[in-house]
Design a protein around this motif. Structure first.
Motif, PDB file in Angstrom:
ATOM      1  N   MET A   1       0.845  -1.191   0.000  1.00  0.00           N
ATOM      2  CA  MET A   1       0.000   0.000   0.000  1.00  0.00           C
ATOM      3  C   MET A   1       0.884   1.246   0.000  1.00  0.00           C
ATOM      4  O   MET A   1       1.811   1.356   0.786  1.00  0.00           O
ATOM      5  CB  MET A   1      -0.905  -0.020   1.219  1.00  0.00           C
ATOM      6  N   SER A   2       0.591   2.177  -0.864  1.00  0.00           N
ATOM      7  CA  SER A   2       1.373   3.404  -0.970  1.00  0.00           C
ATOM      8  C   SER A   2       1.058   4.351   0.178  1.00  0.00           C
ATOM      9  O   SER A   2      -0.085   4.464   0.623  1.00  0.00           O
ATOM     10  CB  SER A   2       1.060   4.123  -2.283  1.00  0.00           C
ATOM     11  N   LYS A   3       2.077   5.043   0.622  1.00  0.00           N
ATOM     12  CA  LYS A   3       1.888   6.059   1.658  1.00  0.00           C
ATOM     13  C   LYS A   3       1.281   7.298   1.017  1.00  0.00           C
ATOM     14  O   LYS A   3       1.499   7.581  -0.147  1.00  0.00           O
ATOM     15  CB  LYS A   3       3.214   6.380   2.327  1.00  0.00           C
ATOM     16  N   THR A   4       0.516   8.033   1.796  1.00  0.00           N
ATOM     17  CA  THR A   4      -0.134   9.240   1.293  1.00  0.00           C
ATOM     18  C   THR A   4       0.474  10.515   1.876  1.00  0.00           C
ATOM     19  O   THR A   4       0.027  11.605   1.564  1.00  0.00           O
ATOM     20  CB  THR A   4      -1.642   9.219   1.590  1.00  0.00           C
ATOM     21  N   THR A   5       1.474  10.357   2.731  1.00  0.00           N
ATOM     22  CA  THR A   5       2.119  11.509   3.353  1.00  0.00           C
ATOM     23  C   THR A   5       3.589  11.533   2.961  1.00  0.00           C
ATOM     24  O   THR A   5       4.258  10.506   2.939  1.00  0.00           O
ATOM     25  CB  THR A   5       1.980  11.455   4.890  1.00  0.00           C
ATOM     26  N   LEU A   6       4.069  12.726   2.661  1.00  0.00           N
ATOM     27  CA  LEU A   6       5.461  12.930   2.282  1.00  0.00           C
ATOM     28  C   LEU A   6       6.075  14.001   3.179  1.00  0.00           C
ATOM     29  O   LEU A   6       5.435  15.013   3.462  1.00  0.00           O
ATOM     30  CB  LEU A   6       5.547  13.405   0.817  1.00  0.00           C
ATOM     31  N   VAL A   7       7.299  13.762   3.613  1.00  0.00           N
ATOM     32  CA  VAL A   7       8.091  14.785   4.285  1.00  0.00           C
ATOM     33  C   VAL A   7       9.226  15.142   3.328  1.00  0.00           C
ATOM     34  O   VAL A   7      10.093  14.316   3.052  1.00  0.00           O
ATOM     35  CB  VAL A   7       8.653  14.298   5.638  1.00  0.00           C
ATOM     36  N   ALA A   8       9.179  16.344   2.778  1.00  0.00           N
ATOM     37  CA  ALA A   8      10.227  16.846   1.885  1.00  0.00           C
ATOM     38  C   ALA A   8      11.004  17.887   2.677  1.00  0.00           C
ATOM     39  O   ALA A   8      10.412  18.712   3.375  1.00  0.00           O
ATOM     40  CB  ALA A   8       9.618  17.463   0.636  1.00  0.00           C
ATOM     41  N   TYR A   9      12.325  17.839   2.563  1.00  0.00           N
ATOM     42  CA  TYR A   9      13.105  18.779   3.358  1.00  0.00           C
ATOM     43  C   TYR A   9      14.387  19.178   2.647  1.00  0.00           C
ATOM     44  O   TYR A   9      14.913  18.452   1.809  1.00  0.00           O
ATOM     45  CB  TYR A   9      13.465  18.176   4.725  1.00  0.00           C
ATOM     46  N   PHE A  10      14.868  20.365   3.006  1.00  0.00           N
ATOM     47  CA  PHE A  10      16.165  20.874   2.561  1.00  0.00           C
ATOM     48  C   PHE A  10      16.995  21.092   3.811  1.00  0.00           C
ATOM     49  O   PHE A  10      16.530  21.699   4.786  1.00  0.00           O
ATOM     50  CB  PHE A  10      15.987  22.189   1.799  1.00  0.00           C
ATOM     51  N   SER A  11      18.212  20.569   3.814  1.00  0.00           N
ATOM     52  CA  SER A  11      19.092  20.702   4.965  1.00  0.00           C
ATOM     53  C   SER A  11      20.529  20.822   4.497  1.00  0.00           C
ATOM     54  O   SER A  11      20.953  20.093   3.609  1.00  0.00           O
ATOM     55  CB  SER A  11      18.937  19.475   5.876  1.00  0.00           C
ATOM     56  N   VAL A  12      21.266  21.739   5.089  1.00  0.00           N
ATOM     57  CA  VAL A  12      22.679  21.882   4.762  1.00  0.00           C
ATOM     58  C   VAL A  12      23.529  21.366   5.923  1.00  0.00           C
ATOM     59  O   VAL A  12      24.475  20.625   5.732  1.00  0.00           O
ATOM     60  CB  VAL A  12      23.047  23.348   4.425  1.00  0.00           C
ATOM     61  N   THR A  13      23.181  21.723   7.146  1.00  0.00           N
ATOM     62  CA  THR A  13      23.986  21.351   8.307  1.00  0.00           C
ATOM     63  C   THR A  13      23.533  20.058   8.973  1.00  0.00           C
ATOM     64  O   THR A  13      24.232  19.533   9.822  1.00  0.00           O
ATOM     65  CB  THR A  13      23.969  22.473   9.359  1.00  0.00           C
ATOM     66  N   GLY A  14      22.357  19.566   8.622  1.00  0.00           N
ATOM     67  CA  GLY A  14      21.858  18.330   9.203  1.00  0.00           C
ATOM     68  C   GLY A  14      20.731  18.499  10.209  1.00  0.00           C
ATOM     69  O   GLY A  14      20.033  17.539  10.530  1.00  0.00           O
ATOM     70  N   ASN A  15      20.525  19.712  10.728  1.00  0.00           N
ATOM     71  CA  ASN A  15      19.449  19.934  11.704  1.00  0.00           C
ATOM     72  C   ASN A  15      18.074  19.617  11.127  1.00  0.00           C
ATOM     73  O   ASN A  15      17.274  18.899  11.736  1.00  0.00           O
ATOM     74  CB  ASN A  15      19.453  21.382  12.203  1.00  0.00           C
ATOM     75  N   THR A  16      17.782  20.153   9.965  1.00  0.00           N
ATOM     76  CA  THR A  16      16.467  19.933   9.361  1.00  0.00           C
ATOM     77  C   THR A  16      16.316  18.472   8.955  1.00  0.00           C
ATOM     78  O   THR A  16      15.231  17.900   9.077  1.00  0.00           O
ATOM     79  CB  THR A  16      16.248  20.875   8.165  1.00  0.00           C
ATOM     80  N   ALA A  17      17.392  17.837   8.509  1.00  0.00           N
ATOM     81  CA  ALA A  17      17.344  16.416   8.149  1.00  0.00           C
ATOM     82  C   ALA A  17      16.953  15.561   9.354  1.00  0.00           C
ATOM     83  O   ALA A  17      16.127  14.648   9.241  1.00  0.00           O
ATOM     84  CB  ALA A  17      18.691  15.962   7.591  1.00  0.00           C
ATOM     85  N   LYS A  18      17.530  15.845  10.514  1.00  0.00           N
ATOM     86  CA  LYS A  18      17.198  15.092  11.733  1.00  0.00           C
ATOM     87  C   LYS A  18      15.724  15.246  12.080  1.00  0.00           C
ATOM     88  O   LYS A  18      15.040  14.271  12.393  1.00  0.00           O
ATOM     89  CB  LYS A  18      18.048  15.573  12.910  1.00  0.00           C
ATOM     90  N   LEU A  19      15.231  16.466  12.025  1.00  0.00           N
ATOM     91  CA  LEU A  19      13.834  16.716  12.358  1.00  0.00           C
ATOM     92  C   LEU A  19      12.902  16.072  11.337  1.00  0.00           C
ATOM     93  O   LEU A  19      11.878  15.481  11.693  1.00  0.00           O
ATOM     94  CB  LEU A  19      13.566  18.219  12.462  1.00  0.00           C
ATOM     95  N   ALA A  20      13.260  16.132  10.064  1.00  0.00           N
ATOM     96  CA  ALA A  20      12.439  15.528   9.012  1.00  0.00           C
ATOM     97  C   ALA A  20      12.347  14.014   9.191  1.00  0.00           C
ATOM     98  O   ALA A  20      11.260  13.424   9.051  1.00  0.00           O
ATOM     99  CB  ALA A  20      13.025  15.862   7.637  1.00  0.00           C
ATOM    100  N   THR A  21      13.449  13.381   9.522  1.00  0.00           N
ATOM    101  CA  THR A  21      13.458  11.933   9.741  1.00  0.00           C
ATOM    102  C   THR A  21      12.600  11.558  10.937  1.00  0.00           C
ATOM    103  O   THR A  21      11.822  10.602  10.886  1.00  0.00           O
ATOM    104  CB  THR A  21      14.907  11.440   9.937  1.00  0.00           C
ATOM    105  N   LEU A  22      12.724  12.318  12.004  1.00  0.00           N
ATOM    106  CA  LEU A  22      11.905  12.100  13.192  1.00  0.00           C
ATOM    107  C   LEU A  22      10.422  12.254  12.859  1.00  0.00           C
ATOM    108  O   LEU A  22       9.593  11.403  13.197  1.00  0.00           O
ATOM    109  CB  LEU A  22      12.311  13.090  14.291  1.00  0.00           C
ATOM    110  N   LEU A  23      10.078  13.319  12.174  1.00  0.00           N
ATOM    111  CA  LEU A  23       8.697  13.582  11.795  1.00  0.00           C
ATOM    112  C   LEU A  23       8.143  12.476  10.900  1.00  0.00           C
ATOM    113  O   LEU A  23       7.027  11.991  11.105  1.00  0.00           O
ATOM    114  CB  LEU A  23       8.594  14.933  11.084  1.00  0.00           C
ATOM    115  N   ALA A  24       8.918  12.059   9.910  1.00  0.00           N
ATOM    116  CA  ALA A  24       8.462  11.003   8.995  1.00  0.00           C
ATOM    117  C   ALA A  24       8.131   9.721   9.749  1.00  0.00           C
ATOM    118  O   ALA A  24       7.149   9.044   9.443  1.00  0.00           O
ATOM    119  CB  ALA A  24       9.524  10.741   7.927  1.00  0.00           C
ATOM    120  N   GLY A  25       8.930   9.391  10.748  1.00  0.00           N
ATOM    121  CA  GLY A  25       8.646   8.210  11.557  1.00  0.00           C
ATOM    122  C   GLY A  25       7.366   8.360  12.362  1.00  0.00           C
ATOM    123  O   GLY A  25       6.589   7.407  12.505  1.00  0.00           O
ATOM    124  N   LEU A  26       7.121   9.544  12.869  1.00  0.00           N
ATOM    125  CA  LEU A  26       5.923   9.790  13.674  1.00  0.00           C
ATOM    126  C   LEU A  26       4.631   9.756  12.858  1.00  0.00           C
ATOM    127  O   LEU A  26       3.588   9.340  13.355  1.00  0.00           O
ATOM    128  CB  LEU A  26       6.036  11.141  14.388  1.00  0.00           C
TER     129      LEU A  26
END
Length: 127
Positions: A1-26
């Motif tokens: 079954m395909s997911k219907t939610t996407l977390v798209a993010y831009f990160s240079v230092t890694g802060n936004t990447a960490k938060l995006a990964t956390l959010l996607a899991g939640l």
């Protein structure tokens, strides 16, 4: 079954990447990293240097950095979280490139942002 939610993010230092990964899991979402075709270097981020890459991009409202890659099956998503660091009190120009690249009609869009003071480890326990 395909997911219907996407977390798209831009990160240079890694802060936004960490938060995006956390959010996607939640929220049980797919993740897409918004990557520029020309990666940012440390000297590009010096907001105090009017000649730095990000300063020049900020000063040109029509500039749209190119993105490397596309979201596969964009139409399947009904809810899209878009994350980015705050640059000059706003989203980086590459977010405008992303927004101009897809049709967001009939989609729920939720933005989230980080700044250099964002503590992702602390945010983990707060969620």
């Amino acid at each position: 079954m395909s997911k219907t939610t996407l977390v798209a993010y831009f990160s240079v230092t890694g802060n936004t990447a960490k938060l995006a990964t956390l959010l996607a899991g939640l929220v049980n979402a797919d993740v897409f990293e918004i990557k520029p075709t020309k990666q940012y270097q440390k000297e590009d981020l010096n907001w105090q240097d009017k000649g730095s890459r990000t300063s020049k991009e900020h000063d040109d409202p029509n500039y749209r950095p190119e993105i490397s890659g596309k979201v596969s099956n964009f139409d399947q998503y009904t809810k899209i979280f878009i994350g980015f660091p705050i640059w000059w009190y706003t989203a980086p120009r590459i977010i405008e490139t992303f927004l101009n690249s897809y049709d967001f009609s009939n989609k729920t869009v939720i933005t989230f942002a980080t700044s250099c003071g964002t503590e992702i480890e602390k945010a983990d326990s707060d969620l």
